[in-house]
Scaffold this motif. Structure first.
Motif, PDB file in Angstrom:
ATOM      1  N   ASP A  33       3.491 -13.107  -0.977  1.00 20.43           N
ATOM      2  CA  ASP A  33       4.641 -13.708  -1.651  1.00 20.43           C
ATOM      3  C   ASP A  33       4.581 -13.584  -3.164  1.00 20.43           C
ATOM      4  O   ASP A  33       5.450 -14.094  -3.883  1.00 20.43           O
ATOM      5  CB  ASP A  33       4.823 -15.166  -1.245  1.00 20.43           C
ATOM      6  N   LYS A  34       3.565 -12.880  -3.673  1.00 20.49           N
ATOM      7  CA  LYS A  34       3.428 -12.666  -5.113  1.00 20.49           C
ATOM      8  C   LYS A  34       3.772 -11.234  -5.524  1.00 20.49           C
ATOM      9  O   LYS A  34       4.015 -10.957  -6.695  1.00 20.49           O
ATOM     10  CB  LYS A  34       1.991 -12.967  -5.568  1.00 20.49           C
ATOM     11  N   LYS A  35       3.778 -10.308  -4.541  1.00 19.29           N
ATOM     12  CA  LYS A  35       4.040  -8.912  -4.877  1.00 19.29           C
ATOM     13  C   LYS A  35       4.658  -8.170  -3.703  1.00 19.29           C
ATOM     14  O   LYS A  35       4.245  -8.332  -2.565  1.00 19.29           O
ATOM     15  CB  LYS A  35       2.735  -8.205  -5.293  1.00 19.29           C
ATOM     16  N   LEU A  36       5.644  -7.342  -4.015  1.00 15.19           N
ATOM     17  CA  LEU A  36       6.281  -6.486  -3.018  1.00 15.19           C
ATOM     18  C   LEU A  36       6.326  -5.053  -3.518  1.00 15.19           C
ATOM     19  O   LEU A  36       6.525  -4.803  -4.710  1.00 15.19           O
ATOM     20  CB  LEU A  36       7.727  -6.938  -2.748  1.00 15.19           C
ATOM     21  N   VAL A  37       6.145  -4.118  -2.597  1.00 18.73           N
ATOM     22  CA  VAL A  37       6.327  -2.695  -2.902  1.00 18.73           C
ATOM     23  C   VAL A  37       7.683  -2.303  -2.322  1.00 18.73           C
ATOM     24  O   VAL A  37       7.903  -2.382  -1.115  1.00 18.73           O
ATOM     25  CB  VAL A  37       5.207  -1.834  -2.290  1.00 18.73           C
ATOM     26  N   VAL A  38       8.599  -1.909  -3.212  1.00 20.31           N
ATOM     27  CA  VAL A  38       9.980  -1.648  -2.803  1.00 20.31           C
ATOM     28  C   VAL A  38      10.341  -0.191  -3.069  1.00 20.31           C
ATOM     29  O   VAL A  38      10.124   0.329  -4.164  1.00 20.31           O
ATOM     30  CB  VAL A  38      10.956  -2.573  -3.559  1.00 20.31           C
ATOM     31  N   LEU A  78       8.595   2.692   5.092  1.00 19.46           N
ATOM     32  CA  LEU A  78       8.742   1.272   5.417  1.00 19.46           C
ATOM     33  C   LEU A  78       8.249   0.987   6.833  1.00 19.46           C
ATOM     34  O   LEU A  78       7.509   0.027   7.069  1.00 19.46           O
ATOM     35  CB  LEU A  78      10.208   0.854   5.277  1.00 19.46           C
ATOM     36  N   ALA A  79       8.637   1.822   7.776  1.00 15.72           N
ATOM     37  CA  ALA A  79       8.225   1.628   9.167  1.00 15.72           C
ATOM     38  C   ALA A  79       6.713   1.710   9.319  1.00 15.72           C
ATOM     39  O   ALA A  79       6.115   0.994  10.135  1.00 15.72           O
ATOM     40  CB  ALA A  79       8.903   2.665  10.063  1.00 15.72           C
ATOM     41  N   GLU A  80       6.075   2.568   8.522  1.00 15.98           N
ATOM     42  CA  GLU A  80       4.626   2.765   8.620  1.00 15.98           C
ATOM     43  C   GLU A  80       3.831   1.778   7.781  1.00 15.98           C
ATOM     44  O   GLU A  80       2.596   1.790   7.811  1.00 15.98           O
ATOM     45  CB  GLU A  80       4.286   4.200   8.211  1.00 15.98           C
ATOM     46  N   GLY A  81       4.517   0.945   7.013  1.00 16.26           N
ATOM     47  CA  GLY A  81       3.825  -0.086   6.248  1.00 16.26           C
ATOM     48  C   GLY A  81       3.451   0.291   4.835  1.00 16.26           C
ATOM     49  O   GLY A  81       2.780  -0.478   4.149  1.00 16.26           O
ATOM     50  N   ASP A  82       3.897   1.457   4.355  1.00 13.38           N
ATOM     51  CA  ASP A  82       3.591   1.852   2.984  1.00 13.38           C
ATOM     52  C   ASP A  82       4.537   1.195   1.983  1.00 13.38           C
ATOM     53  O   ASP A  82       4.267   1.185   0.781  1.00 13.38           O
ATOM     54  CB  ASP A  82       3.656   3.370   2.843  1.00 13.38           C
ATOM     55  N   LEU A  83       5.658   0.686   2.474  1.00  8.72           N
ATOM     56  CA  LEU A  83       6.587  -0.096   1.669  1.00  8.72           C
ATOM     57  C   LEU A  83       6.763  -1.462   2.324  1.00  8.72           C
ATOM     58  O   LEU A  83       6.574  -1.609   3.539  1.00  8.72           O
ATOM     59  CB  LEU A  83       7.958   0.581   1.587  1.00  8.72           C
TER      60      LEU A  83
END
Length: 271
Positions: A33-38, A78-83
């Motif tokens: 909840d402190k960082k997101l990769v978008v 996104l599906a693979e979890g890199d985003l």
């Protein structure tokens, strides 16, 4: 025999290490909840997310941007979890991607509309439309259907009811103006505008030809279009606190004002 046992042990050890080193973001755990990769595509989506990033910082959320030059990779990542999330696509595209790639990515919040417009060198208003007029539209399925839906919403044609995002000129059941449909490559339509009476042109191609969606179109998609873009996440993360912060930052007055001032109607806030 001892050598075989040693090799087996090494194989299992390496396998275990490889398993531990994989990306576990797609494991169903809540996002940080402190960082997101978008992920975003280059251009307007990137520019807007840079402003979102600054707004989110005030709420204790750091956003790391990853910029892509194509439309498929951001969803794959996104599906693979890199985003953790991405922002660049509308629902018809997302639904087709999920169907084609057996994924279940979900839209969680509206962002902007890059409105398709109808342009004409002959007419100043859609009310001037004459019987038998030649209408140019993109020849690819997604954009062709989008153009037809603009006409249907205006009451100019009627499409088969079971055709939502896949309508083609063959699905027109009512055409009281007897329009003649000319299918062209989307990128080439601005060059052929003088050869038809009116034509549907995507925002990016209109801007490239010096056309303003707000000032030059005689018909323009509204913000309630099915082709509004969305923030998209994996289903297990749709209610995460970090995602809520991202949505709050995106749908802020600061971001809305930036979009309206920067793009002057070629990109429209849709929330």
């Amino acid at each position: 025999m001892k050598k075989l046992g040693l090799l087996l042990s090494l194989f299992l050890l390496v396998g275990g290490i490889a398993g531990c080193g994989g990306n576990d973001k797609a494991s169903g755990k809540p996002l940080n909840d402190k960082k997101l990769v978008v992920g975003v595509t280059a251009g307007p989506h990137e520019e807007i997310m840079e402003v979102v990033k600054k707004v989110a910082e005030k709420d204790g959320l750091e956003i790391e941007l990853k910029v892509f030059s194509d439309y498929v990779t951001p969803n794959t990542a996104l599906a693979e979890g890199d985003l953790d999330a991405n922002s660049y696509q509308h629902k018809p595209f997302l639904e087709q991607f999920n169907e084609d790639h057996k994924t279940d990515l979900v839209p969680v919040a509206k962002t902007v509309l890059n409105p398709m417009g109808v342009y004409s060198e002959k007419y100043k208003s859609i009310d001037e439309l004459e019987d038998g007029a030649k209408f140019g539209l993109p020849n690819d399925p997604t954009n062709g259907a989008r153009a037809l839906h603009i006409l249907e919403k205006e009451g100019i044609i009627k499409l088969k009811e079971d055709k939502k995002y896949t309508a083609s000129i063959h699905d027109i059941v009512e055409n009281p103006k007897n329009l003649k449909f000319i299918e062209l490559e989307a990128a080439q339509i601005p060059k052929h505008l003088s050869e038809v009476d009116l034509a549907a042109i995507n925002t990016n191609f209109a801007l490239g030809a010096g056309l303003s969606p707000r000032d030059d179109s005689i018909l323009l998609e509204s913000p309630d279009s099915d082709y509004v873009n969305y923030i998209v996440v994996r289903p297990e993360n749709k209610d995460d606190e970090a995602v809520k912060k991202l949505i709050k930052a995106y749908q802020s007055e600061e971001v809305k004002n930036f979009i309206e001032e920067k793009f002057q109607g070629s990109v429209i806030p849709a929330w």
